[in-house]
Write an enzyme that holds these catalytic residues in place. Sequence first.
Site, PDB file in Angstrom:
ATOM      1  N   CYS A  95       1.184   0.341   8.406  1.00 23.18           N
ATOM      2  CA  CYS A  95       1.819   0.791   6.963  1.00 23.18           C
ATOM      3  C   CYS A  95       1.373   2.112   6.911  1.00 23.18           C
ATOM      4  O   CYS A  95       2.176   2.886   6.212  1.00 23.18           O
ATOM      5  CB  CYS A  95       1.290  -0.041   5.826  1.00 23.18           C
ATOM      6  SG  CYS A  95      -0.273  -0.156   5.473  1.00 23.18           S
TER       7      CYS A  95
ATOM      8  N   HIS B 268      -3.274  -1.214   1.673  1.00 23.47           N
ATOM      9  CA  HIS B 268      -1.837  -1.111   2.303  1.00 23.47           C
ATOM     10  C   HIS B 268      -1.288   0.233   1.570  1.00 23.47           C
ATOM     11  O   HIS B 268      -1.845   0.657   0.398  1.00 23.47           O
ATOM     12  CB  HIS B 268      -1.146  -2.282   1.485  1.00 23.47           C
ATOM     13  CG  HIS B 268       0.213  -2.010   1.867  1.00 23.47           C
ATOM     14  ND1 HIS B 268       0.580  -2.346   3.442  1.00 23.47           N
ATOM     15  CD2 HIS B 268       1.527  -2.158   1.294  1.00 23.47           C
ATOM     16  CE1 HIS B 268       2.012  -2.410   3.146  1.00 23.47           C
ATOM     17  NE2 HIS B 268       2.285  -2.224   1.979  1.00 23.47           N
TER      18      HIS B 268
END
Length: 929
Positions: free
Chosen positions: A452, A775
């Site tokens: 990510c 994330h």
Amino acid sequence: MDRILEGVLRSAKPTQVKNALIKKVIDAGQRVDSSNDVVSMLHCTSLIIVENGKTDFEVESCKQVYVAWAQYNRAALEEFFSVDLLRRLFDGKFTLSINVIWLTHQSLLLLRGSSRFDGLCRIVEMKAISFVREHPEFEMVAAFCQLLFDIPGCIPDGAFAVTFCTSIIHAVSTFSPPVEPQRTRHYIEAVGQVIGKFLSYVWSGFERAQIMQLLRTIFSIISYVDDIGLEPSIALGGIIQYIPVELMDTVTKTMVADQNIQDMNMTMALKRMIGWLSWPGAVNIDHWVVAFLNGLTLVHKYAILNDIAESQVDQLFDKLSYSAVRRGIFHVVSHVLLSFQDSPQAFHKIVGKVPHLVSQLRTEKSSNEFLLRFAELMHCLMQLHPGYPDLYEPVLEALKDQPPPTSEMIERRLAQYKPPTRRTASSVAIYSPSLQKSETGKTGLVNLGNTCYMNSVLQALVMCDSFRRDVLMLSCGPRQTVQARLQLLFAFLTKSQRVAYAPYELLKVSRPTWFEPGSQQDCSEFLRCLLNQLHEQEIAQHRPPSRKDTSSKSTSAKTDTSLPPTLIERTFSGKLMHSSRCLKCGSQSALVETFTDIPLAFPVHTGDRSAGQRHGHSPLKPSMAGGSSVFHDHPTSKTNSLGGFGGVTNNVHLRDLVTHFFKPERLEGENRYQCDTCRGLQDCERTLKVVQAPECLILTLLRFTYNVKTQSRSKIFQDVTYPKTMYLEVHDDGTKTSSTQRRSKGKQSPGVVRVETYALATVIVHSGLSLDCGHYYCYARHCIPVDKTKLSKKPTDDVDFLEDRWYLFNDCRVSYSTYSSFSNVTKRFAKDTAYVLLYKRIHPGGHTSEGATGHAFTLRDELRDAVERDNKAYLQERELQARREAARQNDPSAPSSSWYSNWNDDNDKGPPGSCGGSGSLHPGSRLVF
């Protein structure tokens, strides 16, 4: 008397009159002198019971008469109910077969202790296996099991006992639930309380090997896959609860490790066991399911686990609405969702249903305790899969009345479900072809295993329209491997019909060597490295072929002025002038240096620039940050203060961080400056000034801190207000050279030449509690200028020079957003904090370098052809997928496939990883010390 009974039953008299006459017949059984009359009555009534009864009234009346006369005349009953009669009953084909069991049951109960009893029991024992096989109907099996439970002498013994239990299990697997709702309760109770308890009684006398044999029979039934689509009955769930739980560990380990059991059969067995959870009142089924899931984890059969999670979790979640089966289903749902830690896909399948379920639970007075447990699970999952504020906002609103668990509670809960070994990236089902194309029309990026950090950067860059346009227009040479892969990726993100594109080719060529494959990394560090690679490869491509590159130092400060500026220099590069003025003699030196981003540290409110040294923390290098960037124990930098998803109240304006960066710094004490004029260490004042503004201004917030004393890492959660418009002062460098050092006597203060205006274009958000986890996702918009007549004449932060049409990029997921929805995301999700911001320069007249056309342009022929070929291939894949889905309707055991399943990077060892790193485009750490 038997003829009188037949006449009464067949007469047309009212039922009340018939009942009175039948009672007289029953009473007459006490005064019969002849055994022949008794045998005749027993024969008459038994024949009506099993064969000739026309109505329920006739059958029930004869049952009353039979039992009464048999009780009053046991000797005659012993004469009548002989071994031959019992054989004929079991061998014959009677209209009312269910009553054969009743007649045998009642007769044996009355003959218990008689001389014929043992012989009759042996007959039933001999006929038991064949009888169940010939009569596998629910009523017959239940009645027969009740007979055997009341009269244990009829139960097959020895090796036949296992065969008999096997026959019952096969019969139960064929049961069909009654059509009439009023009979459902009886059906459920009979399966569990009659058949199940009988089997439990028999199994209590079995050896372990015998029970294992039966369990293999059950597994073979539920794992069998046929072409007809016949499903074994869910009634098996009513008897599986009686299997000794002490065998659970042995059974599951044996089954999951059996090489003869194919994955499709194991998947089918698990799906059917999960179906048993719908059996009301069943216990231990959830424990069996979880035991199998744990066993599959131990043997690394992640494909089965992924298939189960993706195909079953939404169906199970729907059944949480039913309180009768809620306990077991919640256990399995919790285990599946918390164990499926590599991808949010399973959780996101059900997250939209959470508010409705919470609303229902609030209406149930008995559900308060369950609601607390459910709220805890949701908070754990939102922390496990961070970075989806648009999905989680309704969940938080629904659970606002429930106290959130502390971060320590969440971490302990998640730690219980971490897999014992690390998965490979190829085993992680992060992308599913069942996903629909975003309504925005944009293509997402597949997460290749903790990538990510890369996806958020690429999605930010592709939305920078001028940069994307220039990348796509460049002709790549053989040395520009990164440029070529980035060019192809931009082409696909622009014109592809796919839901998501897998950037594995770009990852292979752009991933820094010190980035551990499969681990989370710092997106800012990756951005710097990517820009540096593009820059240096373009320089290398334009060098004369005869020139040999013997330089080992970075080319970020390019010395060959004969070469044209690179794409990175034209787009992201600016120039900073570092000035140091001796406070004794007044002489000063200045160095102009190229930068691609400005790292902004959070201020320390000590009033002393050397406070970091006194407290044992090392300041960042001056080339990285102006002002002070020492470690500050800010209250929001402690993860245990978050307590779930509470908001963060403290905030600071981005303008203040920029001001702090350019604030003059005094070097004194141990940090004194070496003055060449004074020829010694002297106190000095150091300043930073922008002397050339970049086209795209990248600002990085230094949120990750490292305390040298405690040797610990943490994150600064302080909220930052980032305006739509930024104003940057640009100064005169006082020299014609771009990277030279000069000295002069006397005071020198370069004046402000102009103020550049920048519009916010991208915000990359880090969602996580620390450097070691988290994330990244990205908010971005196209740089399309708004109508100048709509702009305020007064320059303020609220003035927006670009259209307020924002997008949220979260790996595969792309959705619409607005500035107002995400600018306050940290107040709602405390661990979701802005990390990297990109501002687009607004030129005089209110336009950008893109002009009014914004992001519209035409692809070069070779790129367009590549995308068109892939689009055709994608349509074929969709057609093939549709056929597979249709086949799965007829063959549910077929394993789910993933469009991305062919990619396998042997070097990528999957999660977990960190959210930071140490390498960067320019020297210096990304941590704040």
